[in-house]
Design an enzyme around this catalytic site. Structure first.
Site, PDB file in Angstrom:
ATOM      1  N   GLU A  73      22.774   0.514   8.875  1.00  0.00           N
ATOM      2  CA  GLU A  73      23.322  -0.404   8.812  1.00  0.00           C
ATOM      3  C   GLU A  73      22.264  -1.703   9.965  1.00  0.00           C
ATOM      4  OE1 GLU A  73      25.112   0.636   8.939  1.00  0.00           O
ATOM      5  OE2 GLU A  73      26.452   0.363  11.072  1.00  0.00           O
TER       6      GLU A  73
ATOM      7  N   ASP B 118      15.863  -0.116  12.005  1.00  0.00           N
ATOM      8  CA  ASP B 118      15.242   1.276  12.263  1.00  0.00           C
ATOM      9  C   ASP B 118      15.755   2.038  13.003  1.00  0.00           C
ATOM     10  OD1 ASP B 118      12.729  -0.402  11.436  1.00  0.00           O
ATOM     11  OD2 ASP B 118      12.216  -2.146  12.939  1.00  0.00           O
TER      12      ASP B 118
ATOM     13  N   ASN C 206      13.347   3.866   4.662  1.00  0.00           N
ATOM     14  CA  ASN C 206      12.576   3.096   5.076  1.00  0.00           C
ATOM     15  C   ASN C 206      11.618   3.748   6.089  1.00  0.00           C
ATOM     16  OD1 ASN C 206      11.331   0.488   5.561  1.00  0.00           O
ATOM     17  ND2 ASN C 206      12.251   0.959   8.224  1.00  0.00           N
TER      18      ASN C 206
ATOM     19  N   SER D 140       0.607  -1.097   0.160  1.00  0.00           N
ATOM     20  CA  SER D 140      -0.130   0.133   0.257  1.00  0.00           C
ATOM     21  C   SER D 140       0.928   0.954  -0.382  1.00  0.00           C
ATOM     22  CB  SER D 140      -1.047   0.341   0.703  1.00  0.00           C
ATOM     23  OG  SER D 140      -0.188   0.078   2.414  1.00  0.00           O
TER      24      SER D 140
ATOM     25  N   HIS E 175       8.596   3.204   9.351  1.00  0.00           N
ATOM     26  CA  HIS E 175       7.998   2.380  10.458  1.00  0.00           C
ATOM     27  C   HIS E 175       7.207   2.697  10.983  1.00  0.00           C
ATOM     28  CE1 HIS E 175       8.938  -0.085  13.327  1.00  0.00           C
ATOM     29  NE2 HIS E 175       8.733   0.794  14.522  1.00  0.00           N
TER      30      HIS E 175
END
Ligand code: GRF
Length: 197
Positions: free
Chosen positions: A142, A145, A107, A13, A109
């Site tokens: 690395e 989160d 990213n 999504s 989260h």
């Protein structure tokens, strides 16, 4: 225009929200490829329906993490990727992989990092009893989160919330946050070393 690759493992999504923002002209970017490590990901089906270059690179078919990552990197390089967008990609990237795209991997989260890293962030938030949660878009390092934050958006957490109801409320904000973060990146407002290309 930035060239972005989307890596996903599931529903897709966030990928769809980013693609919609590009199609409706909100975001000046091009999705150059979509890669899934899971053959059954709904997100890769969506990518095909939307006529993107869709690749399945199933990690179970490779002898090692390094070999799997090498194949993903090959596709990213062939597609001349500027930025990698992790959108529900359930694989931890190695330090070597991250070093190939410094400040070029984003990213999302479903919590206000650094609170509740790892899996089941929404369930962790409900269990802890926080009154506010949300989502975070950050550059990837690395560590899981972790990394410089680009955008956070908040939601209220109500006493009657379950992990599912909170996830649904956060997801609405995720779709906005990812587009905002990519707009920042596209405008060169974050990360000093914007690439000339
Ligand atoms: C989202 O909740 C995201 O924050 C997390 O994985 C989920 C992916 O959802 N990293 P979708 O596949 O984008 O719908």
């Amino acid at each position: 225009m930035i060239r972005i690759a989307v890596l996903l493992s599931g529903r897709g999504s966030n990928f769809a929200a980013i693609d919609d923002a590009i199609v409706n002209g909100t975001l000046d970017a091009e999705i150059v490829c979509v890669i899934s490590n899971r053959p059954d990901a709904r997100g890769i089906e969506l990518a095909r329906e939307r006529r993107h270059h869709a690749h399945i690179v199933d990690h179970r078919e490779f002898p090692s993490r390094a070999a799997h990552e090498e194949e993903v990197l090959r596709i990213l390089e062939t597609a001349r990727t500027d930025y990698i967008v992790l959108a529900g990609y359930m694989r931890l990237l190695s330090a070597d992989f991250v070093a190939r795209y410094p400040k070029r991997i984003l990213n999302i989260h479903p919590s206000l990092l650094p609170a509740f890293p790892g899996t089941d962030a929404q369930a962790q938030a409900v269990a802890y009893g926080v009154k506010v949660s949300g989502c975070t878009v950050h550059f990837v390092t690395e560590k899981l989160d972790d990394g410089p934050i680009l955008v956070q958006r908040c939601v209220n957490v109500f006493p009657e919330d379950t992990a599912d109801t909170l996830s649904a409320r956060i997801l609405v904000q995720e779709h906005i946050a990812y587009v905002e973060a990519l707009e920042q990146v596209a405008k060169g407002q974050s990360g000093k070393e914007t690439k000339d290309s």
